[in-house]
Design a protein around this motif. Structure first.
Motif, PDB file in Angstrom:
ATOM      1  N   TRP A  69       3.619   2.064  -3.499  1.00 42.33           N
ATOM      2  CA  TRP A  69       2.505   1.855  -3.124  1.00 42.33           C
ATOM      3  C   TRP A  69       2.383   2.471  -1.715  1.00 42.33           C
ATOM      4  N   PRO A  70       1.222   2.935  -1.334  1.00 47.10           N
ATOM      5  CA  PRO A  70       1.211   3.572   0.004  1.00 47.10           C
ATOM      6  C   PRO A  70       0.978   2.571   1.258  1.00 47.10           C
ATOM      7  N   GLY A  71       1.435   3.318   2.372  1.00 50.61           N
ATOM      8  CA  GLY A  71       1.454   2.594   3.611  1.00 50.61           C
ATOM      9  C   GLY A  71       2.431   3.081   4.475  1.00 50.61           C
ATOM     10  N   ASP A  72       2.504   2.212   5.482  1.00 51.01           N
ATOM     11  CA  ASP A  72       3.406   2.653   6.571  1.00 51.01           C
ATOM     12  C   ASP A  72       4.475   1.809   6.407  1.00 51.01           C
ATOM     13  N   TYR A  73       5.589   2.399   6.735  1.00 49.48           N
ATOM     14  CA  TYR A  73       7.116   1.701   6.539  1.00 49.48           C
ATOM     15  C   TYR A  73       8.053   1.909   7.641  1.00 49.48           C
ATOM     16  N   ARG A  74       8.814   1.030   7.811  1.00 47.95           N
ATOM     17  CA  ARG A  74      10.022   1.304   8.582  1.00 47.95           C
ATOM     18  C   ARG A  74      11.293   1.264   7.729  1.00 47.95           C
ATOM     19  N   LEU A  75      12.064   2.387   8.410  1.00 47.45           N
ATOM     20  CA  LEU A  75      13.350   2.701   7.679  1.00 47.45           C
ATOM     21  C   LEU A  75      14.301   2.695   8.849  1.00 47.45           C
ATOM     22  N   ARG A  76      15.327   1.692   8.552  1.00 47.49           N
ATOM     23  CA  ARG A  76      16.548   1.692   9.424  1.00 47.49           C
ATOM     24  C   ARG A  76      17.841   2.536   8.690  1.00 47.49           C
ATOM     25  N   VAL A  77      18.323   3.391   9.160  1.00 45.20           N
ATOM     26  CA  VAL A  77      19.298   4.133   8.747  1.00 45.20           C
ATOM     27  C   VAL A  77      20.633   3.803   9.387  1.00 45.20           C
ATOM     28  N   HIS A  78      21.634   3.593   8.519  1.00 41.60           N
ATOM     29  CA  HIS A  78      22.981   3.115   9.100  1.00 41.60           C
ATOM     30  C   HIS A  78      24.107   4.151   8.706  1.00 41.60           C
ATOM     31  N   ALA A  79      25.052   4.804   9.470  1.00 40.42           N
ATOM     32  CA  ALA A  79      26.036   5.563   8.888  1.00 40.42           C
ATOM     33  C   ALA A  79      27.277   5.255   9.515  1.00 40.42           C
ATOM     34  N   LEU A  80      28.219   5.438   8.781  1.00 38.07           N
ATOM     35  CA  LEU A  80      29.718   5.180   8.817  1.00 38.07           C
ATOM     36  C   LEU A  80      30.416   6.233   8.245  1.00 38.07           C
ATOM     37  N   GLY A  81      31.458   6.842   9.263  1.00 40.51           N
ATOM     38  CA  GLY A  81      32.473   7.669   8.663  1.00 40.51           C
ATOM     39  C   GLY A  81      32.176   9.019   8.623  1.00 40.51           C
ATOM     40  N   ARG A  82      31.238   9.491   9.475  1.00 38.51           N
ATOM     41  CA  ARG A  82      30.622  10.743   9.725  1.00 38.51           C
ATOM     42  C   ARG A  82      31.737  11.694  10.472  1.00 38.51           C
ATOM     43  N   ASP A  83      32.511  11.098  11.244  1.00 36.17           N
ATOM     44  CA  ASP A  83      33.357  11.922  11.875  1.00 36.17           C
ATOM     45  C   ASP A  83      34.595  12.278  11.018  1.00 36.17           C
ATOM     46  N   GLU A  84      34.799  11.892   9.978  1.00 32.41           N
ATOM     47  CA  GLU A  84      35.909  12.296   8.985  1.00 32.41           C
ATOM     48  C   GLU A  84      35.437  12.683   7.762  1.00 32.41           C
ATOM     49  N   PRO A  85      34.563  13.914   7.676  1.00 32.20           N
ATOM     50  CA  PRO A  85      34.039  14.297   6.525  1.00 32.20           C
ATOM     51  C   PRO A  85      35.414  14.918   5.580  1.00 32.20           C
ATOM     52  N   ASP A  86      36.554  15.369   6.043  1.00 34.12           N
ATOM     53  CA  ASP A  86      37.581  15.546   5.132  1.00 34.12           C
ATOM     54  C   ASP A  86      37.950  14.508   4.597  1.00 34.12           C
ATOM     55  N   ASP A  87      37.824  13.121   4.730  1.00 36.28           N
ATOM     56  CA  ASP A  87      38.341  12.000   4.064  1.00 36.28           C
ATOM     57  C   ASP A  87      37.085  11.342   3.246  1.00 36.28           C
ATOM     58  N   ARG A  88      37.451  12.188   1.852  1.00 35.58           N
ATOM     59  CA  ARG A  88      36.449  11.772   1.057  1.00 35.58           C
ATOM     60  C   ARG A  88      36.114  10.284   0.562  1.00 35.58           C
ATOM     61  N   GLY A  89      35.078   9.729   0.518  1.00 39.32           N
ATOM     62  CA  GLY A  89      34.947   8.452   0.188  1.00 39.32           C
ATOM     63  C   GLY A  89      34.794   7.474   1.407  1.00 39.32           C
ATOM     64  N   SER A  90      35.047   7.824   2.644  1.00 38.77           N
ATOM     65  CA  SER A  90      35.299   7.286   3.850  1.00 38.77           C
ATOM     66  C   SER A  90      33.559   7.049   4.541  1.00 38.77           C
ATOM     67  N   GLU A  91      32.839   8.177   3.892  1.00 36.41           N
ATOM     68  CA  GLU A  91      31.382   8.173   4.654  1.00 36.41           C
ATOM     69  C   GLU A  91      30.378   7.366   3.921  1.00 36.41           C
ATOM     70  N   HIS A  92      29.765   6.597   4.480  1.00 36.97           N
ATOM     71  CA  HIS A  92      28.815   5.619   3.602  1.00 36.97           C
ATOM     72  C   HIS A  92      27.432   5.606   4.631  1.00 36.97           C
ATOM     73  N   TYR A  93      26.352   5.149   3.772  1.00 37.21           N
ATOM     74  CA  TYR A  93      24.861   4.853   4.538  1.00 37.21           C
ATOM     75  C   TYR A  93      24.333   3.608   3.888  1.00 37.21           C
ATOM     76  N   GLN A  94      23.737   3.083   4.683  1.00 36.46           N
ATOM     77  CA  GLN A  94      22.862   2.172   4.126  1.00 36.46           C
ATOM     78  C   GLN A  94      21.309   2.290   4.663  1.00 36.46           C
ATOM     79  N   LEU A  95      20.486   2.405   3.776  1.00 30.92           N
ATOM     80  CA  LEU A  95      19.071   2.571   4.160  1.00 30.92           C
ATOM     81  C   LEU A  95      18.273   1.384   3.966  1.00 30.92           C
ATOM     82  N   MET A  96      17.609   0.773   4.913  1.00 35.29           N
ATOM     83  CA  MET A  96      16.824  -0.423   4.695  1.00 35.29           C
ATOM     84  C   MET A  96      15.578  -0.030   4.930  1.00 35.29           C
ATOM     85  N   VAL A  97      14.640  -0.500   4.262  1.00 34.87           N
ATOM     86  CA  VAL A  97      13.263  -0.140   4.066  1.00 34.87           C
ATOM     87  C   VAL A  97      12.197  -1.245   3.945  1.00 34.87           C
ATOM     88  N   TRP A  98      11.243  -1.437   4.816  1.00 38.74           N
ATOM     89  CA  TRP A  98      10.276  -2.710   4.623  1.00 38.74           C
ATOM     90  C   TRP A  98       9.000  -2.097   5.066  1.00 38.74           C
TER      91      TRP A  98
END
Length: 724
Positions: A353-382
């Motif tokens: 449904w339409p409206g204004d939302y907040r999005l909190r983006v969490h990131a982990l492991g971006r400095d190790e792109p060659d280490d597959r599986g270590s990079e993860h994100y959590q997206l929180m929306v409300w």
């Protein structure tokens, strides 16, 4: 097939149109819904379609763009794209109806197939495919032009005035499933009616008019019709209405996000637009959602989408970058497109449904792109009014580079040295054990293997694979001051008896993991087990292990427990495993078969309502120990009698001593191997030795009844009589 005269088409339209209402009425709703969603899934509108039910089919026309069927037929391709259970349901529902159809008024179509094959033929069918699939495939082999003729005629009939009106969905239908069912049932009816008319009037023979063949041709044709037909009017609105009605908060989902050019998106559309990340180094708001900057350039990253009914709690400290932004939704629901999704699952979207939302983006492991599986994100929306951007955390090196800031110096995590593990021969499942102070031969013996009987590891693996056996084996490597033992997909090194024996001269530690994410970290010193746990959260480790565990945080779910466990093993023994060690083990090609220890015996007083002794269980706890021991060994003797082993010297000696003799122990251990003998009997004999007398009775009787087989009731009756 475009050369079919209009007069022939008109003559065919009448009987086909007359057959449609009966076929529509007899089509069950559930499979009709699945069919009706086929084109909608391609267009990104449908409610989730089960895998294998056509959601991977290509859109457009009556020609298949995918792989060809056994005879190169688009109809067979389309039929094969459906889930077999769906085909079977339609066959069962419509088989009798096909025989009722009156198609005598259909025109003669013999001239449109060309000359038939001459000579005899035979049909050989292997496997257990649906009769509808087999019938259509046989038809394609014997008369290759029949299926294309059915598809071409159905495609042209779909626009004929006598039929087009029947195919229209009732404009009064508003629910998603109802529209899909009407859409699917109508085109299925057209495909089946056309197939029945054609196969009755092309002079192939009676075998081609059997219901399974007709339905196979008709269902495959219907899939082609549905792929080409536009989505019914109002279907998109119905999907959105259903998504809104069924959406619940809070909502948590996740999966794998497809990454291209260092970015993925949470968006209401399908495109991932380019964006400028120089502001916060992580996320950029775009129309209908947001784009997230990744460390990996191309591939996949893990993500979790959490939709809340209010502001989230404080930010967890495990995340390296956390940025919160506002975005405006149009109301269709934003999602992270997966690598194999044409249409996002509405239940894995932001609120529809339409409206204004907040999005909190969490990131982990971006400095190790060659280490597959270590990079993860959590997206929180409300849902929340638009507000300024908030940066909660900015600690990774990539974020600093994107923002034009000096990169921080961050120490590498200790488990990073085991990055190579993921793509190694032990990446999925293994136990790695390191022992110090104990000779190689003694470590091999500690595993229950014979150091005097080495054999080729390759030949051993081939033998086990041929027999489909999971018998344990181990390979060892002398590290000079330590012994490394590796079990490929094995676990004996994680058991207490093995570690206790392996640590007799000093220390031993092991790390076990398998494909189900089950792990076990164990330590022993001078024959004493110090710790053996699933490494998660607080390990409750004794002070002697403090140095080995260091700053390893097993509570951090985003850190690899396998790697941290190997770091702990190395910290405790002073030696770890490397890729070079694995290469040396492979080159040596030496392995030892393990004869596993018998299961550990522990008191077990859990309620056992389903135990064969029934009410007699409650009486056991009040019996004196000598009587309980008599009962346990009586059950063991009965097991020996039923197994025909009462006169066996090792068995007789064990029953007389009320303990397994050394020879009996060896035989009992060997019974656990795939080629072992009398496994259940030896287990019953072993259970009789349980230090807890009540458990000894319960476990021995339980095992003995399986040995007794058809005489189990007599054994249980005898046990109950001795309890009373």
């Amino acid at each position: 097939m475009d050369d079919i005269p209009d007069a022939v088409l008109a003559a065919l339209a009448g009987p086909v149109a007359a057959a449609l209402p009966l076929l529509v009425a007899r089509t069950p709703a559930a499979p009709a819904v699945e069919l009706g969603r086929l084109r909608a899934a391609v267009d990104g509108l449908a409610w989730p379609v089960r895998p294998g039910s056509g959601s991977h089919a290509a859109p457009g026309g009556l020609r298949s763009r995918g792989r060809r069927g056994p005879g190169g037929s688009p109809v067979l391709d389309a039929l094969g794209a459906l889930e077999e259970l769906l085909v079977q349901r339609l066959l069962g529902a419509l088989e009798l109806t096909v025989a009722e159809l009156d198609l005598t008024a259909a025109p003669d179509l013999t001239g449109f197939l060309g000359e038939p094959f001459t000579g005899g033929y035979s049909v050989v069918s292997m496997g257990r495919k649906s009769e509808a699939v087999t019938g259509a495939a046989t038809l394609e082999r014997i008369r290759p032009g029949a299926l294309p003729l059915v598809a071409a005629l159905a495609g042209r009939l779909a626009t004929h005035p006598h039929i087009a009106a029947v195919l229209e969905v009732d404009p009064g239908a508003t629910d998603e499933a109802g529209i899909a069912a009407a859409h699917g049932a109508a085109r299925l009816a057209l495909g089946v009616a056309t197939a029945a008319a054609v196969l009755h009037r092309v002079g192939i023979g009676a075998w081609a008019t059997e219901p399974p063949t007709v339905l196979g041709a008709g269902i495959g044709t219907a899939v082609l019709l549905l792929r080409a037909a536009p989505v019914p009017d109002g279907y998109g609105a119905a999907v959105l209405a259903r998504a809104r009605a069924e959406y619940r908060l809070p909502n948590r989902s996740g999966g794998s996000a497809l990454v291209s050019e260092h970015r993925f998106a949470l968006t209401e559309g399908t495109d991932v637009p380019r964006a400028d990340f120089t502001g916060n180094g992580l996320v950029a708001v775009v129309p209908g959602g947001a784009v997230i900057r990744t460390g990996v350039e191309t591939g996949h990253v893990g993500f979790t989408l959490v939709v809340l009914d209010g502001p989230p709690p404080d930010v967890e400290t495990i995340w390296e970058e956390v940025v919160e932004v506002s975005w405006r939704a149009t109301g269709s629901g934003a999602a992270v497109p997966g690598p194999h999704e044409r249409a996002p699952d509405p239940r894995r979207c932001t609120p529809p449904w339409p409206g204004d939302y907040r999005l909190r983006v969490h990131a982990l492991g971006r400095d190790e792109p060659d280490d597959r599986g270590s990079e993860h994100y959590q997206l929180m929306v409300w849902q929340a009014p638009a507000a300024p951007e908030i940066v909660h955390a900015r600690t990774d090196r990539l974020g600093h580079r994107l923002r034009g800031e000096p990169e921080p110096v961050r120490p590498e995590r200790p488990e990073a040295v085991y990055r190579w593990l993921r793509d190694s021969s032990i990446g999925e499942a293994a136990t790695v054990t390191v022992a110090i102070g104990t000779a190689v031969a003694d470590v091999v013996a500690a595993f229950g293997a014979d150091p005097a009987r080495p054999e080729s590891a390759r030949a051993l693996v081939d033998d086990l694979s041929r027999r489909r056996s999971i018998d344990p084996w181990v390979a060892v490597l002398d590290l000079g001051g330590a012994v490394l033992a590796v079990e490929y997909n094995g676990w004996q090194g994680s058991t207490a008896p093995v570690l206790i024996r392996a640590s007799a001269g000093g220390r031993a530690a092991s790390m076990y993991w398998n494909v189900n994410a089950v792990t076990r970290l164990s330590f022993a010193e001078h024959g004493e087990l110090l710790l053996a746990v699933e490494p998660s959260g607080d390990l409750g480790a004794p002070p002697a292990l403090a140095a080995a565990l260091g700053d390893l945080d097993f509570a951090d779910r985003h850190r690899d427990r396998r790697r941290m466990g190997l770091v702990a093993v190395q910290g405790f023994t002073g030696h770890g495993i490397t890729a070079e060690h694995l290469a040396r083990i492979a080159a040596a090609d030496v392995a030892f078969r393990i004869v596993p220890d018998l299961p550990a015996l522990h008191p077990d007083r859990r309620p056992r309502a389903d135990h064969p002794l029934g009410p007699g269980i409650d009486v056991l706890t009040g019996l004196p120990e000598p009587r309980l021991r008599d009962l346990a060994w009586w059950a063991a003797a009965e097991a020996a009698r039923y197994a025909g082993l009462g006169a066996d010297p090792d068995v007789a000696a064990s029953l007389a001593a009320r303990a397994l003799t050394p020879d009996a122990v060896r035989r009992a251990r060997r019974s656990q191997l795939d080629d072992g003998e009398h496994r259940t009997f030896w287990l019953a004999l072993h259970q009789a030795t349980n230090p807890d007398p009540v458990t000894a009775v319960l476990a021995t009787v339980h095992a003995a009844r399986y040995v007794a087989g058809p005489h189990a009731a007599d054994l249980i009756a005898g046990a109950r009589a001795r309890i009373a």
